[in-house]
Scaffold this active site. Sequence first.
Site, PDB file in Angstrom:
ATOM      1  N   HIS A  28      43.821  48.544  73.792  1.00  0.00           N
ATOM      2  CA  HIS A  28      43.151  47.244  73.673  1.00  0.00           C
ATOM      3  C   HIS A  28      42.235  47.166  72.454  1.00  0.00           C
ATOM      4  CE1 HIS A  28      42.054  43.345  74.934  1.00  0.00           C
ATOM      5  NE2 HIS A  28      42.059  43.531  76.238  1.00  0.00           N
ATOM      6  N   ASP A  55      45.730  42.696  71.980  1.00  0.00           N
ATOM      7  CA  ASP A  55      45.148  42.054  73.152  1.00  0.00           C
ATOM      8  C   ASP A  55      46.192  41.814  74.236  1.00  0.00           C
ATOM      9  OD1 ASP A  55      42.583  41.889  72.023  1.00  0.00           O
ATOM     10  OD2 ASP A  55      43.132  40.059  70.946  1.00  0.00           O
TER      11      ASP A  55
END
Length: 240
Positions: free
Chosen positions: A213, A217
Amino acid sequence: MTSDEAAERTVADERSLSPMRRTIASRLQESYQEAVHVTVSRAVSAESMLAAAATELEADGEPIEPSVVDVLVCALSETLSEHPAFNATFEDGTHRVYEEHNVGVAVDIDDGLVTPVLEDVGSKSLATITAERRRLTARVQAGEYSMSTFQGGTFTVSNLGPLGVDSFTPVINPPEVAILGVNRIREAVVPNENSEHGVGTEKRLTLDLSFDHRVVDGADAARFLGTLTERLTDAERYVE
């Protein structure tokens, strides 16, 4: 035993980790310490994949039948072309995106799970990928490999479907950005307008995508799986 006494433990066996297992343990620890793991999942139709995998092809003048994973690697390569941020590594604060799709396909050996790398799959046909993956897997299982066999990967696939797994959280292979988990194929009830009761059955499987992450995303991962789903539902074209 009184309340202030610890429960007894009798050692049944005591083992030191093998060199290979120590390497695996070190890399897994590195992955969880450095990467920010998030996993998203999506169920996809396996009908077209199974049809493609049932087709006899030819490699090096010999007949060869691809597996579902071989078909998936073809679809994955096209998906990586559309979502290049996932065909990458992240080291020293730098997100490096690569031209070649060097896909590590996890193989289970006595010392644990290892990921020999199929080089530049985007330039190869389904038949060639099938033949090369088989040769590479056989070499690794026979112990005929060096550390270079597992280096240079840009993305990894781990298939636990043959072991009956429905879903899992694959661990990113550092310094790569993402890894795809493949689960078992099973019969599922789906809407069917042509059926008397409005439902039917279909072969389906769940794909689990773990990603770092820090680099991409959740929406990026969802779009990645969306593209991969589209490619897999039209997988028969890989045998044309």
